[in-house]
Design an enzyme around this catalytic site. Structure first.
Site, PDB file in Angstrom:
ATOM      1  N   ASP A 174      -5.144  19.770  34.844  1.00 59.03           N
ATOM      2  CA  ASP A 174      -5.518  19.084  36.091  1.00 59.03           C
ATOM      3  C   ASP A 174      -5.873  20.016  37.243  1.00 59.03           C
ATOM      4  O   ASP A 174      -6.474  19.601  38.220  1.00 59.03           O
ATOM      5  CB  ASP A 174      -4.382  18.157  36.535  1.00 59.03           C
ATOM      6  CG  ASP A 174      -3.074  18.901  36.846  1.00 59.03           C
ATOM      7  OD1 ASP A 174      -3.043  20.145  36.707  1.00 59.03           O
ATOM      8  OD2 ASP A 174      -2.086  18.239  37.223  1.00 59.03           O
ATOM      9  N   HIS A 175      -5.531  21.301  37.138  1.00 52.90           N
ATOM     10  CA  HIS A 175      -5.671  22.208  38.282  1.00 52.90           C
ATOM     11  C   HIS A 175      -6.991  22.976  38.336  1.00 52.90           C
ATOM     12  O   HIS A 175      -7.349  23.511  39.382  1.00 52.90           O
ATOM     13  CB  HIS A 175      -4.523  23.228  38.276  1.00 52.90           C
ATOM     14  CG  HIS A 175      -3.316  22.776  39.044  1.00 52.90           C
ATOM     15  ND1 HIS A 175      -2.646  21.615  38.745  1.00 52.90           N
ATOM     16  CD2 HIS A 175      -2.650  23.330  40.092  1.00 52.90           C
ATOM     17  CE1 HIS A 175      -1.615  21.484  39.584  1.00 52.90           C
ATOM     18  NE2 HIS A 175      -1.602  22.510  40.404  1.00 52.90           N
ATOM     19  N   ASP A 222       5.639  22.664  38.375  1.00 52.38           N
ATOM     20  CA  ASP A 222       4.862  22.315  39.561  1.00 52.38           C
ATOM     21  C   ASP A 222       5.849  21.759  40.578  1.00 52.38           C
ATOM     22  O   ASP A 222       6.765  21.017  40.228  1.00 52.38           O
ATOM     23  CB  ASP A 222       3.796  21.266  39.227  1.00 52.38           C
ATOM     24  CG  ASP A 222       2.841  21.058  40.392  1.00 52.38           C
ATOM     25  OD1 ASP A 222       1.750  21.670  40.372  1.00 52.38           O
ATOM     26  OD2 ASP A 222       3.172  20.298  41.316  1.00 52.38           O
ATOM     27  N   ARG A 265       0.530  18.410  51.279  1.00 46.73           N
ATOM     28  CA  ARG A 265       0.714  19.774  51.785  1.00 46.73           C
ATOM     29  C   ARG A 265      -0.528  20.135  52.586  1.00 46.73           C
ATOM     30  O   ARG A 265      -1.652  19.843  52.181  1.00 46.73           O
ATOM     31  CB  ARG A 265       0.884  20.712  50.584  1.00 46.73           C
ATOM     32  CG  ARG A 265       1.477  22.043  50.890  1.00 46.73           C
ATOM     33  CD  ARG A 265       1.922  22.730  49.602  1.00 46.73           C
ATOM     34  NE  ARG A 265       3.256  22.301  49.172  1.00 46.73           N
ATOM     35  CZ  ARG A 265       3.768  22.518  47.970  1.00 46.73           C
ATOM     36  NH1 ARG A 265       3.059  23.157  47.064  1.00 46.73           N
ATOM     37  NH2 ARG A 265       4.984  22.113  47.673  1.00 46.73           N
ATOM     38  N   SER A 280       4.556  25.812  46.726  1.00 52.21           N
ATOM     39  CA  SER A 280       4.331  25.630  45.298  1.00 52.21           C
ATOM     40  C   SER A 280       5.369  26.338  44.444  1.00 52.21           C
ATOM     41  O   SER A 280       6.014  27.293  44.873  1.00 52.21           O
ATOM     42  CB  SER A 280       2.935  26.153  44.948  1.00 52.21           C
ATOM     43  OG  SER A 280       2.758  26.250  43.566  1.00 52.21           O
ATOM     44  N   ARG A 317       4.581  28.121  41.960  1.00 49.80           N
ATOM     45  CA  ARG A 317       3.869  29.167  41.212  1.00 49.80           C
ATOM     46  C   ARG A 317       4.681  30.461  41.107  1.00 49.80           C
ATOM     47  O   ARG A 317       5.004  31.112  42.099  1.00 49.80           O
ATOM     48  CB  ARG A 317       2.491  29.416  41.824  1.00 49.80           C
ATOM     49  CG  ARG A 317       2.476  30.053  43.170  1.00 49.80           C
ATOM     50  CD  ARG A 317       1.095  29.988  43.805  1.00 49.80           C
ATOM     51  NE  ARG A 317       0.730  28.612  44.095  1.00 49.80           N
ATOM     52  CZ  ARG A 317      -0.124  28.269  45.058  1.00 49.80           C
ATOM     53  NH1 ARG A 317      -0.695  29.193  45.798  1.00 49.80           N
ATOM     54  NH2 ARG A 317      -0.416  27.002  45.275  1.00 49.80           N
TER      55      ARG A 317
END
Length: 782
Positions: free
Chosen positions: A129-130, A194, A476, A671, A673
């Site tokens: 999806d990213h 995520d 965000r 995030s 990440r």
């Protein structure tokens, strides 16, 4: 005994020693046109086991439990002996499943490959999806993404097949919407790579965002560690109505708690007001709870969840959840660490921003505030959708406003984009006419993906540096997050308010009181939005986009070309030397807000998420240097010249010089990440010393063998100078709860010693000593 299993026919109920297969309704299956194999036979939650664990813990603690405590403690690896103290002890947990989005899945799967394990131990999925950039429209953007990202998609697909991970192809939708539609249900514990994984709390699940290394632990069958969360209770009374939406609940709560007020806590909503919120509305609230730093958020099981489960083909789960309802709601008399009271009758529509998601304004006041602060009033773009607000109800309420405008001869004055959350949502809103209404009013329907919400937006209507305003239904709105333009003033609000402001074209339009003017000069007010919670004709699942892993993938190969600039196999990080860390330079002393977007930018950098060396070229390029208030301009203390942060770090590493980063409050906000932790480790960093950390980032740093340390006295931040040398002392006796110290040597030769706190437990200290959690996992295999 009652155990729920997601089987090939969706679910399998085991009653006593016998079993009977549960079937999806014939109507749903006929419409689905999909293989039911997406639901793995090994994915289950045993409510009896959950209940048993909760009873063990309740007797030990001798007190009523909150809902989040029931689900979390119900997943303890050892409920009989686990030390439990909210906010202090570390819990060892056994989550039920793992979900990864494609940007973070690359590094997670690369780490899993490095572990040497043959197959995942719990049901796991990858969601593409990213990596889909919003440019023209859904169909063309998706086709382009498949071509541009073919190497990465092939890697994830083949790795999933080899190691037993389900693969949702590009176009399937956003990870959190798919989890809500398929995998979340009351009482389940899911971890996802995520930060907005908490979306599943809208279905009574404990869903927690983590870094890839945490996901590897769970996939490897190792108990997963989480600091025992505190519990913040939000008691809802009254009823949502009119222009006020579920999004306004979390926009208001964000204003109360701020971006760090939920750190170390689960936010648990309860009270009579809960029943006025749809299941997907509850998911919206839980989703954006990530913006207040909360571990996750959750709602108690109720009839709104039951209806959603039934509409998504999981009525059988709802039936047994009904039987275990007492397990899926808080105990009467349970205690919260903090209580927030919110009367939904009095709650007004909100809009938060710019530049931070906790700057809350009632919509009725934002125009005046904007004028006072010099924020641009013209709304350039309105964007609805994202993992936060792309439900059928969201789209229906937005379409009801668009229809009113069209009936009066109006279209959007601003550009307008629509992002469906999943293929199922896209197909259903297309069938039911919402897509046409939203297109007719001026909307462009984008791919079922994250798109502009995460910076995957090829925006061309303004130049970089041009001051402008956009309004979104995202979660965000950090500086430059959506379009890489630091001058874009991004505001987050509900899809209804976004649609109204896009029609009006200005930020100082209050749809509750203000009038629009038709092409004929007629004045009219928008009627408050309406929309069905769920489709009357059931969902249309759309195209089948799921790839189920084979039962045995041992013979399959996962190829990573040594010449690839997008994928790179990992080399183990070096072990701790056994000595204190001496005379490290300060790479950068960061000033102010430093999110994971500042540390490892997304947008165009997403393409390097599977290549550690290449993506390290974005390390801290968005952070503000306290020495000169500049971005990506720091002094190289070996040469005396100024350069970019990654370049200087590489020069230090090449010359055997270790370095530290010094930072401010809530460092690593945003995030999940883990690249924001991997990159400093890869480029020679040893410690990150700050006033305070965001939860996920602090854990990610520990996982990669770095030292996340906090000033015992936050004002000591001011004592650090850019040209200091720092030595970390006390590592030979490194122990939980025992502070370390920093000997700071200034350029004039003077020294001072600062006390540094840490939150390492014994296991995490072993990660540091081994060089990383992955190194430690390998040690334990031998």
């Amino acid at each position: 005994m009652a155990t729920y299993c997601l089987t090939v026919a969706r679910l399998q109920l085991v009653l006593g020693h016998g079993a009977r297969r549960l079937h999806v309704s014939a109507a749903y299956r006929a419409k689905a046109k999909v293989a039911m194999s997406r639901f793995e036979p090994t994915s289950f939650i045993n409510y009896d086991k959950l209940h048993s664990n909760v009873e063990i813990v309740r007797k030990r603690l001798n007190r009523p439990l909150t809902l989040s405590e029931k689900i979390v403690y119900g997943h303890l690896d050892d409920p009989h002996h686990q030390e439990i103290d909210r906010g202090r002890t570390y819990l060892r947990l056994r989550p039920d499943r793992v979900a990864m989005q494609d940007a973070t899945a690359q590094m997670a799967m690369l780490q899993f490959i490095s572990s040497g394990l043959p197959r995942v131990a719990v049901p796991s999925t990858i969601h593409c999806d990213h990596l889909i950039e919003a440019q023209i429209g859904g169909v063309k953007d998706l086709a382009r993404a498949k071509e541009v990202n073919q190497e990465v998609y092939n890697f994830l697909s083949s790795a999933g097949a080899k190691y037993g991970v389900g693969f949702w192809k590009p176009g399937s939708g956003i990870i959190h919407q798919i989890i809500l539609e398929n995998y979340a249900y009351p009482g389940v514990m899911l971890i996802g790579t995520d930060s907005h994984t908490p979306n599943g709390g809208g279905l009574g699940a404990i869903c927690i965002g983590v870094g890839g290394a945490d996901a590897v632990d769970v996939m490897a069958g190792i108990p997963w560690e989480l600091k025992c969360p505190k519990v913040i209770g939000v008691r809802l009374t009254g009823t949502l109505s009119g222009w006020t939406s579920p999004k306004d609940v979390i926009l208001k709560v964000a204003g109360i708690l701020t971006v760090k007020g939920g750190t170390g806590a689960i936010v648990e909503y309860h009270g009579p007001g809960v029943d006025s919120i749809s299941c997907t509305g509850m998911a919206t609230i839980c989703n954006m709870g990530a913006e207040i730093g909360a571990t996750t958020s959750v709602f108690p099981y109720n009839h709104r969840m039951r209806t959603y489960l039934e509409k998504t083909g999981r009525g059988e789960i709802a039936a047994v959840a009904d039987q275990y309802k007492d397990l899926l709601v808080p105990d009467e008399g349970c205690e919260y660490d903090q209580i927030i009271e919110l009367n939904l009758d009095e709650l007004r529509p909100h809009i938060n921003g710019p530049f931070t998601p906790d700057l809350a304004h009632p919509v009725s006041e934002v125009g005046a505030v904007a004028k006072k602060n010099g924020w641009p009033l013209e709304v350039k773009v309105g964007l609805i959708g994202s993992c936060t607000n792309s439900s059928y109800e969201d789209m229906g309420r937005a379409a009801s406003l668009a229809k009113q405008a069209l009936d009066k001869g109006l279209k959007c004055k601003a550009q307008f984009t629509v992002t469906p959350g999943s293929e199922q949502i896209r197909a259903t809103i297309e069938r039911d006419g919402y897509s046409k209404i939203l297109s007719d009013v001026g909307g462009v329907v984008l791919a079922n993906a994250c798109g502009p919400c995460i910076g995957q937006w090829d925006r061309r209507d303004v130049k970089k540096g041009e001051k402008n305003t956009i309004v979104t239904s995202f979660n965000r709105n950090f500086t430059a997050r959506n379009d890489a333009n630091p001058a874009t003033h991004a505001f987050v609000t509900s899809p209804e308010i976004v649609t109204a402001l896009a029609i009006a074209g200005t930020l100082d339009f209050n749809p509750e009181t203000d009038y629009l003017t038709t092409p004929t000069g007629e004045k009219f007010k928008l009627v408050p939005p309406t929309g069905d919670e769920l489709p009357a004709r059931d969902f249309d699942p759309g195209q089948d986009t799921y790839q189920h892993p084979p039962s045995d993938g041992a013979s399959l190969k996962v190829d990573v070309s040594p010449q690839s600039n997008r994928l790179q196999l990992l080399e183990p990080f070096d072990k701790w030397s056994g000595n204190d860390l001496e005379n490290m330079v300060v790479l950068i002393k960061v000033k102010g807000k430093c999110t994971t977007d500042h540390i490892s930018a997304a947008g165009p950098w997403l393409k390097f998420r599977g290549h550690l060396d290449n993506i390290s070229n974005n390390m801290l390029i968005g952070a503000v240097n306290s020495e000169n208030d500049a971005v990506n301009k720091i002094k190289n203390h070996l040469t005396g010249e100024y350069g970019g942060v990654p370049d200087v770090a590489r020069h230090y590493k090449a010359n055997g010089v270790s370095w530290v980063v010094v930072g401010d409050d809530n460092y690593g906000e945003g995030s999940s990440r883990e690249h924001a932790a991997l990159e400093p480790r890869h480029l020679g960093g040893r410690a990150i010393i700050v006033k305070s950390f965001a939860r996920i980032h602090e854990t990610n740093l520990k996982k990669q063998g770095l030292l996340p340390l906090t000033f015992s006295n936050p004002s000591d931040y001011d004592k650090i100078r850019p040209d200091d040398k720092i030595s970390i002392k006390g590592l030979k006796s490194f122990a939980p709860g025992k502070p370390l110290s920093a000997v700071v040597t200034h350029s004039d030769g003077s020294q001072e010693t600062l006390e540094l706190n840490h939150s390492f437990n014994e296991t995490q200290i072993e990660w540091f000593q081994a060089g990383s959690a992955l190194n430690r996992m390998k040690q334990l295999q031998h």
